[in-house]
Motif scaffolding. Sequence first.
Motif, mmCIF file in Angstrom:
data_model
loop_
_atom_site.group_PDB
_atom_site.id
_atom_site.type_symbol
_atom_site.label_atom_id
_atom_site.label_comp_id
_atom_site.label_asym_id
_atom_site.label_seq_id
_atom_site.Cartn_x
_atom_site.Cartn_y
_atom_site.Cartn_z
ATOM 1 N N GLN B 74 1.016 -1.208 0.130
ATOM 2 C CA GLN B 74 -0.104 0.149 -0.056
ATOM 3 C C GLN B 74 0.961 1.281 -0.103
ATOM 4 O OE1 GLN B 74 -2.632 -0.813 3.405
ATOM 5 N NE2 GLN B 74 -4.047 -0.372 2.089
ATOM 6 N N LEU B 77 2.496 2.179 -3.414
ATOM 7 C CA LEU B 77 1.939 2.833 -4.264
ATOM 8 C C LEU B 77 1.615 4.219 -4.393
ATOM 9 C CD1 LEU B 77 -1.261 0.092 -4.700
ATOM 10 C CD2 LEU B 77 0.898 0.266 -6.033
ATOM 11 N N LYS B 82 1.968 0.215 -10.185
ATOM 12 C CA LYS B 82 1.904 -1.205 -10.366
ATOM 13 C C LYS B 82 3.133 -2.043 -10.026
ATOM 14 C CE LYS B 82 -0.925 -1.532 -14.864
ATOM 15 N NZ LYS B 82 -0.869 -2.259 -15.879
ATOM 16 N N GLU B 113 0.172 -5.497 -6.369
ATOM 17 C CA GLU B 113 -0.726 -4.408 -6.112
ATOM 18 C C GLU B 113 -0.773 -3.451 -7.030
ATOM 19 O OE1 GLU B 113 -2.138 -5.090 -3.335
ATOM 20 O OE2 GLU B 113 -3.565 -3.561 -2.951
ATOM 21 N N LYS B 115 -2.641 0.225 -8.320
ATOM 22 C CA LYS B 115 -3.258 1.394 -7.839
ATOM 23 C C LYS B 115 -4.501 1.535 -8.846
ATOM 24 C CE LYS B 115 -0.617 4.814 -7.295
ATOM 25 N NZ LYS B 115 -0.006 6.458 -7.915
ATOM 26 N N SER B 266 -6.582 0.568 -4.143
ATOM 27 C CA SER B 266 -5.992 -0.392 -4.998
ATOM 28 C C SER B 266 -6.316 -1.841 -4.616
ATOM 29 C CB SER B 266 -4.428 -0.444 -4.361
ATOM 30 O OG SER B 266 -4.282 -1.136 -3.045
#
Lengths: 301, 301
Positions: B74, B77, B82, B113, B115, B266
Motif C-alpha cells: 500500500q 503505491l 503497479k 498490487e 493502484k 488499490s
Amino acid sequence: MKTKQIEKKKSVLRIQSEIRKVLGEELRKKDFIEISPVILSPITDPLNHPTAPARIDCYGNEYSVTQSMIFHKQLALRTLDKIFVFSPNVRLEPSGRKETGRHLFEFTQLDLEVKDATREQVMELCEDIFIELIKSIKKECDKELKVLDRKLKVPKKPFKKIKYEEAYQKYGERFEDIISKIHDEPIWLIDIPLKSREFYDKEDPEHPGILRDMDLIYPEGYGEALSGGEREYEFERIKTRIHKKGQTLEQFKDYIKLAKNGLLPSAGFGIGIERLTRYICGLKTIDEASLFPKIPGKKCI
Amino acid sequence: MKTKQIEKKKSVLRIQSEIRKVLGEELRKKDFIEISPVILSPITDPLNHPTAPARIDCYGNEYSVTQSMIFHKQLALRTLDKIFVFSPNVRLEPSGRKETGRHLFEFTQLDLEVKDATREQVMELCEDIFIELIKSIKKECDKELKVLDRKLKVPKKPFKKIKYEEAYQKYGERFEDIISKIHDEPIWLIDIPLKSREFYDKEDPEHPGILRDMDLIYPEGYGEALSGGEREYEFERIKTRIHKKGQTLEQFKDYIKLAKNGLLPSAGFGIGIERLTRYICGLKTIDEASLFPKIPGKKCI
C-alpha cells in the motif's frame, strides 16, 4: 515529497527493477537456476565483522536471520551445478555505520555459486554480466538516467586487478576508498589475507595465509561492490580454518554435521543490489537506492 | 539421495526457476515494477489465524519478520502504480499444520498490487498470467514434466466463480477441500465474509459484512493458491474495521500514523511460489517443492 523528488525516486526504482531483470536474464542464458531465498536457519554466515545477533525461537530451536546464504549455496550445489538467488540479508551493523552512506541493516544481494569453478572463472563471469548490465541500462533506461543526470561508461574487460598487500603498501589503511576514488572503471582487489575474511574462503595452497578470493570495487568513490572467491569444502580444511580464526566447531555444529557428509568444490560471489543501484544511478547515499531503507540505528518502516 | 530422487528434485527446481522467470516477464510486459522484499519492519500483516510471533530487537525497537508485505505494498503505491515482489514470508504456524501438506513456516509469495484497480481487474490479470505460465511450462519444461510424470492442462478464462456463502451451504465446513477435489480447472472463491479476513480487506459498500476479495483454489485437491482483493485505504474505514475485529489502534500504531497521511485505492493478491510449484509439478506434499523446506514444528536447515 515534491514532484521532482518523486520523479527521481521513480527513476531509481525503475532502474532497480531493470537491474534485477537483466541480471536474472544473463544468468539464465548461462544455465543458472534461480533458487529461493532462505530467511531463517540454524546456520548463517558468521561474517568477519561484528553485527548484533538477529535470532528467533522457532518451535524451541534457535534460528538466525540470514546474514548471507553462503552455507546454503554450498549445500544447494549437491543438487544443482550453477545457482543464483536474490537473497535478502539482515546485518545489524553498528549504528555508526549509517555515516558511511554504504550500509543498510537490511539489503538484497544477488548471490551465486558455481560447482567446480575457479576464482578466475567467476571473475570473468562477473565482468561479462556487469558489462551487459551497463549496456542494457544505458539502452533501456535512457530517460531515467537523464532524470538522475547520470552518465555511465561501459567498462572494458578484463578489469584491472590489484593485490591486497600491494594496495595496502601503496595507499595505506584507507586503500579501498582511495582505489575507488582514483579509478573510473571497476577494479578487482585480490589475494586478501586470511585474517580479514571468514573461514569458508579457500586458502591458497601455494600461498599459505592468502585466500583465493576477491572484492570488486566500484570507481568514482562508490566503494565495495561485491565479495567472493573459492570455498573451503573439505571437512579437515574447514576444521583447521575454524580453529585458525579462534572459533569453535560447537559454534557451527549444524553446519559441521552437513559438511562431514561432503561438500563440493565451488566458487561464487554476492553483489549488493542497493549498492549496485546507487552506483548506476549515481546516488549520494544508499538510502536513496531503496523504497524502505533500513538505516543502522534508526527506526525504519 | 538416490539418482532417481535427485533427478526428480532437479526437475522440480528447474520448473520453479522457470515459474519465477515467466511470472516476472509477464508482469514486466504489463508495466509492473519489481520492488525489493522487506524482511524486518515494525509493521507486518496481522493475519487472521494464530501464528507465533517472530520478533527481533533492532537498535532498541521491536521489529517483526514479515508475515506478508500488504502494508508495504500500500505504501509503495504512493510512488509507483503497479508493483510486484518475490516476498519471503515467515509464519510460525502451529506444528499440527505440517499434516496438511500445504504449510511451510517460511515460503516465498509473488505479491502484487495495482493502484485504482478493482477486484475483477486483478482477477483477470491473474487468469492471463496463470494461463501464460502453464503454456510456457508445458513448452519449456517438457522434459522435467516427463520426469515427474505430470500432465498439465491449460485452463480457459474466465475461471469459474463461487460465492463463499453458496460454497458453505452446498459443501459444508470443508468446502474448500471439496471444491478443490471435484474440479479440474482453478476456481475463484469470492465474497468472503468480514469475520474470516483481516481488517485491510475492503468491505463491500453495497453488501455490509461481505468483502471485495477472493481466493483462487487449485483443482485436483491442491487447495488454496492465492488470496487477494480490494483494500481499505480511507483512514476512518481502517479505524472502523480494526475496531470491528476487536483489535486496537495501539496494536497498529506505526501503520496508523502512515495511513493518516493518506493511502490510495488499490487491489492486489499474493500467490505462494511453493504451492504453485507443488501444483505444477503434481507433488504429494509441499516440502518436495523446496530445496530447504521449513516444516512446522521441525528443526530445518
